[in-house]
Every structure is written in structure tokens, then in C-alpha cells.
Design an enzyme around this catalytic site. Structure first.
Site, PDB file in Angstrom:
ATOM      1  N   LYS A   1       0.734  -1.239  -0.006  1.00 45.94           N
ATOM      2  CA  LYS A   1      -0.007   0.021  -0.041  1.00 45.94           C
ATOM      3  C   LYS A   1       0.876   1.327  -0.133  1.00 45.94           C
ATOM      4  O   LYS A   1       0.352   2.380  -0.307  1.00 45.94           O
ATOM      5  CB  LYS A   1      -0.980  -0.108   1.160  1.00 45.94           C
ATOM      6  CG  LYS A   1      -0.377   0.143   2.501  1.00 45.94           C
ATOM      7  CD  LYS A   1      -1.540   0.228   3.586  1.00 45.94           C
ATOM      8  CE  LYS A   1      -0.734   0.448   5.033  1.00 45.94           C
ATOM      9  NZ  LYS A   1      -1.899   0.658   6.044  1.00 45.94           N
ATOM     10  N   ASP A   2       2.078   1.123   0.223  1.00 43.52           N
ATOM     11  CA  ASP A   2       2.973   2.418   0.250  1.00 43.52           C
ATOM     12  C   ASP A   2       3.654   2.512  -1.079  1.00 43.52           C
ATOM     13  O   ASP A   2       4.195   3.576  -1.371  1.00 43.52           O
ATOM     14  CB  ASP A   2       4.291   1.848   1.165  1.00 43.52           C
ATOM     15  CG  ASP A   2       3.861   2.094   2.607  1.00 43.52           C
ATOM     16  OD1 ASP A   2       2.960   2.659   3.240  1.00 43.52           O
ATOM     17  OD2 ASP A   2       4.728   1.517   3.398  1.00 43.52           O
TER      18      ASP A   2
ATOM     19  N   ARG B   1      -8.630   8.111   3.892  1.00 45.89           N
ATOM     20  CA  ARG B   1      -9.476   7.080   3.507  1.00 45.89           C
ATOM     21  C   ARG B   1      -9.992   6.426   4.780  1.00 45.89           C
ATOM     22  O   ARG B   1     -11.314   6.450   4.809  1.00 45.89           O
ATOM     23  CB  ARG B   1      -8.626   5.636   2.980  1.00 45.89           C
ATOM     24  CG  ARG B   1      -9.341   4.639   2.736  1.00 45.89           C
ATOM     25  CD  ARG B   1      -8.390   3.599   2.171  1.00 45.89           C
ATOM     26  NE  ARG B   1      -7.466   3.058   3.369  1.00 45.89           N
ATOM     27  CZ  ARG B   1      -7.853   2.415   4.448  1.00 45.89           C
ATOM     28  NH1 ARG B   1      -9.078   2.042   4.692  1.00 45.89           N
ATOM     29  NH2 ARG B   1      -6.804   2.246   5.468  1.00 45.89           N
ATOM     30  N   ARG B   2      -9.574   6.358   5.638  1.00 42.38           N
ATOM     31  CA  ARG B   2     -10.017   5.773   7.118  1.00 42.38           C
ATOM     32  C   ARG B   2     -11.046   6.740   7.460  1.00 42.38           C
ATOM     33  O   ARG B   2     -12.290   6.498   7.929  1.00 42.38           O
ATOM     34  CB  ARG B   2      -9.149   5.423   7.951  1.00 42.38           C
ATOM     35  CG  ARG B   2      -8.401   4.113   7.803  1.00 42.38           C
ATOM     36  CD  ARG B   2      -7.088   3.635   8.690  1.00 42.38           C
ATOM     37  NE  ARG B   2      -6.805   2.548   8.569  1.00 42.38           N
ATOM     38  CZ  ARG B   2      -5.342   2.200   8.766  1.00 42.38           C
ATOM     39  NH1 ARG B   2      -4.667   3.310   9.051  1.00 42.38           N
ATOM     40  NH2 ARG B   2      -4.837   0.939   8.485  1.00 42.38           N
TER      41      ARG B   2
ATOM     42  N   ARG C   1       0.491  10.301  13.759  1.00 41.32           N
ATOM     43  CA  ARG C   1       1.643   9.520  13.144  1.00 41.32           C
ATOM     44  C   ARG C   1       2.128   8.575  14.026  1.00 41.32           C
ATOM     45  O   ARG C   1       2.054   8.765  15.211  1.00 41.32           O
ATOM     46  CB  ARG C   1       2.505  10.448  12.674  1.00 41.32           C
ATOM     47  CG  ARG C   1       2.325  11.384  11.253  1.00 41.32           C
ATOM     48  CD  ARG C   1       2.248  10.671   9.869  1.00 41.32           C
ATOM     49  NE  ARG C   1       3.557   9.735   9.833  1.00 41.32           N
ATOM     50  CZ  ARG C   1       4.845  10.206   9.368  1.00 41.32           C
ATOM     51  NH1 ARG C   1       4.722  11.553   8.789  1.00 41.32           N
ATOM     52  NH2 ARG C   1       5.867   9.347   9.092  1.00 41.32           N
TER      53      ARG C   1
ATOM     54  N   ARG D   1       1.110   4.695  18.650  1.00 43.47           N
ATOM     55  CA  ARG D   1      -0.554   4.943  18.267  1.00 43.47           C
ATOM     56  C   ARG D   1      -1.246   4.081  19.413  1.00 43.47           C
ATOM     57  O   ARG D   1      -2.124   4.754  19.833  1.00 43.47           O
ATOM     58  CB  ARG D   1      -0.784   4.395  16.912  1.00 43.47           C
ATOM     59  CG  ARG D   1       0.009   5.035  15.697  1.00 43.47           C
ATOM     60  CD  ARG D   1      -0.162   4.582  14.248  1.00 43.47           C
ATOM     61  NE  ARG D   1       0.392   5.226  13.221  1.00 43.47           N
ATOM     62  CZ  ARG D   1       0.125   5.309  12.173  1.00 43.47           C
ATOM     63  NH1 ARG D   1      -1.204   4.927  11.542  1.00 43.47           N
ATOM     64  NH2 ARG D   1       0.478   5.964  11.388  1.00 43.47           N
TER      65      ARG D   1
ATOM     66  N   CYS E   1      -1.612   8.518  -3.080  1.00 43.74           N
ATOM     67  CA  CYS E   1      -1.709   7.633  -2.115  1.00 43.74           C
ATOM     68  C   CYS E   1      -2.410   8.194  -0.614  1.00 43.74           C
ATOM     69  O   CYS E   1      -2.810   7.754   0.306  1.00 43.74           O
ATOM     70  CB  CYS E   1      -0.464   7.186  -1.390  1.00 43.74           C
ATOM     71  SG  CYS E   1       0.598   5.996  -2.368  1.00 43.74           S
TER      72      CYS E   1
END
Length: 322
Positions: A84-85, A132-133, A154, A160, A247
Site C-alpha cells: 500500500k506504500d 481514507r479511514r 503519526r 499509536r 496515496c
């Protein structure tokens, strides 16, 4: 590729605990295939040291450039990326030699008091650095008749989850695959169904990349490739590219294989794009024969993107601010 059997193959990886873990799994597999030692070469990327939000520093491609530069300078023989990166454009002098079997593609919630998403109180503060989330979580909350506050964050997994443990946030959302790979899946309090939150294109999958000229190594790494994973991820990334979305855009996509009894005969591709507040989503799906080639997988993604654009997706992607 240096063919001396005692010469270690050099695997380039980011330094994070998650990157080292997933690269370690690939290294073990390559050792098993070749009988040669594989050493991890830790590379610091700009995305690892910058504290700015990803959308402001060029999207998740900032995690990839340093690894690719090391490949081109022949400082490493191959590199492992979270798929996904990867930007959707592939450099001519590099090739993705393998996409191993995909891990769980879903997003995971880590919430206080063991809460699921539906149990979170009205006004709950949820940490995520992903537009997106943000868009889909807000939409999901609206469908439940409540509101949430998404807080941009981040940092690595410890950082997190620490926001929840310290009481700063009610929950954070992470990739389930990442938690699985570092042995912390038991910390997830909810796995978010793809019916509510579509993952990032390629989420849960890895890309093993090397020089396009290194045909011997391409053949070796190709033994790690999982064709269904490659077909699904190629379709998802084709959708992302056709939407002309970087992205950092709020685009989700997920392709899965549909079976009739024991026979897998179709692939379903779902895509979503939405406003950050979740008030408007364009979410569509298409189903077709399982792609048997790169071109067929690309076509599936482009066709769904065209349908989404016809439904107004382009107007929703102009929103980039976090």
C-alpha cells in the site's frame, strides 16, 4: 545477483519494528529457497524521520524512495515494501518480482475498555493518519446515528496504541496485517468489516522488488509469488491509478475471489471514495472472471474507476486537507 553460495543476499528494509518483522519473514523464505544467507540492511526513509502528516510530504511514497535508491545503487539486492506504500507507477529499471500470500487486509480498531466500533460512545475520539479511514469511519458512525471525532496521528504501532493506553484517545485504527505480523493481534478490539470500511489498495500485501536486469534473482523471488494476491492487488491499484488519486487520497479498494462450491471462478472488486466528513461516499463494485493476466486485472480496475468517476468520484477527491 552475486552467485557465490556463501555470499549473503542483502535485503533492504525500513527500520520500523513492523518492517523488520515482515522483511524477516521474506528473508527466511528466500533462505529456504536458495540455501544462502540473507542479511537485512536497515534503511531510514524520509517518511520515517518526518513528523509531518503523510498528505503534506507526498503521500506514502516517501517510505519507498530511499529503498529504491539503494537498489539502483546496488547497495542491496532486493527490497521489501508494504504494497500500500508503493506509488502506482512502476520504474522501468525495477520489477516487483513477488507478491507473497496476502495477510488480513482489514482495518483493526484498538479501543479502550475492549470496545467495538459500534460500542464507542457518541463523540468518541479516534486516531488515524489516513484520509481514507477518516472518510469511511465518519460515514460508518453516521450510519449508526452518532458522530465521532477523528484525530490525525503519526508514529509506529507502540506510539499509536499508546494514545489509547494514556487516555488521550478512545481508539485508534491500524492495519490488522501489521498487528498480526508483530504478534499483537490480540490487542485489536474490533476488526472492521470490508462492508463498512474498505482497506487501502494493496493493504495486507507485500511487494518484493529488485532490479529488472537481475534475471536470476527475479526467478528465485518469483517462487514467493501468490498469483491470486497479485491479481487482486493489481486490480485494486489499477482502480487507484485510474482515479488519478495519490496515496493521500481517501480511496479504498478491495478485491476478493468468489467461489462456487470449491471452484473459484470470479473476482469482485469494490471501490470507495468520499468526503472526509463521511457525508458523501461513492461506493461501487464490479464482478468478473478471475483475471488471468496483468492486463485483465488492470482492466477490471479501470472499468470500475470509470463507473465511479461517472457517479461523481472526481469531485470528492479534491479534498486533501487533514
Amino acid at each position: 545477483m552475486n552467485t557465490r553460495p556463501d555470499q549473503p543476499l542483502r535485503l533492504g528494509t525500513r527500520r520500523s519494528k513492523l518492517a523488520m518483522s515482515q522483511s524477516g519473514h521474506v528473508a527466511e523464505a528466500v533462505r529456504a529457497i536458495t540455501g544462502r544467507p540473507v542479511e537485512l540492511v536497515e534503511i531510514t526513509t524520509y517518511g520515517d524521520v518526518s513528523r509531518e502528516h503523510l498528505a503534506q510530504i507526498g503521500g506514502t511514497g516517501v517510505f519507498v524512495t530511499a529503498l529504491r535508491d539503494a537498489l539502483l545503487r546496488r547497495e542491496v539486492d532486493f527490497a521489501v515494501h508494504s504494497l500500500k506504500d508503493l506509488p502506482t507507477g512502476q520504474p522501468d529499471d525495477l520489477v516487483i518480482a513477488a507478491m507473497p500470500l496476502r495477510e488480513d487486509a482489514r482495518d483493526a480498531l484498538v479501543a479502550r475498555d475492549g470496545l467495538t466500533f459500534e460500542q464507542l460512545p457518541d463523540g468518541a475520539r479516534i486516531g488515524t493518519g489516513s484520509p481514507r479511514r477518516t472518510a469511511q469511519l465518519n460515514h460508518y458512525a453516521r450510519s449508526l446515528g452518532k458522530r465521532i471525532e477523528t484525530v490525525p496521528i503519526r508514529g509506529n504501532v507502540d506510539t499509536r496504541i499508546g494514545f489509547v493506553r494514556d487516555g488521550e484517545l478512545d481508539a485508534v485504527v491500524l492495519a490488522a496485517a501489521g498487528l498480526n505480523r508483530i504478534g499483537r493481534s490480540d490487542e485489536a478490539t474490533d476488526l472492521l468489516s470490508v462492508d463498512h470500511v474498505l482497506p487501502a489498495p494493496g493493504q495486507g500485501a507485500l511487494a518484493v522488488e529488485c532490479l529488472a536486469s537481475d534475471t536470476d534473482l527475479i526467478a528465485v523471488l518469483g517462487e514467493l509469488d501468490d498469483p491470486p494476491t497479485r491479481a487482486a492487488v493489481t486490480a485494486e491499484r489499477s482502480l487507484l491509478a485510474a482515479l488519478e488519486a495519490g496515496c493521500s487520497a481517501p480511496v479504498g479498494a478491495f478485491a476478493d475471489l468468489l467461489a462456487d462450491g470449491q471452484t473459484v471462478n470470479e473476482m469482485r472488486l469494490r471501490g470507495v471514495v468520499g468526503t472526509l466528513d463521511g457525508s458523501t461516499l461513492v461506493q461501487l463494485s464490479t464482478t468478473g472472471p478471475v483475471p488471468q493476466s496483468y492486463d485483465e486485472a488492470m482492466s477490471l480496475g479501470r472499468e470500475l474507476a470509470d463507473e465511479m468517476l461517472a457517479k461523481g468520484a472526481a469531485g470528492l477527491m479534491g479534498e486533501r486537507s487533514l
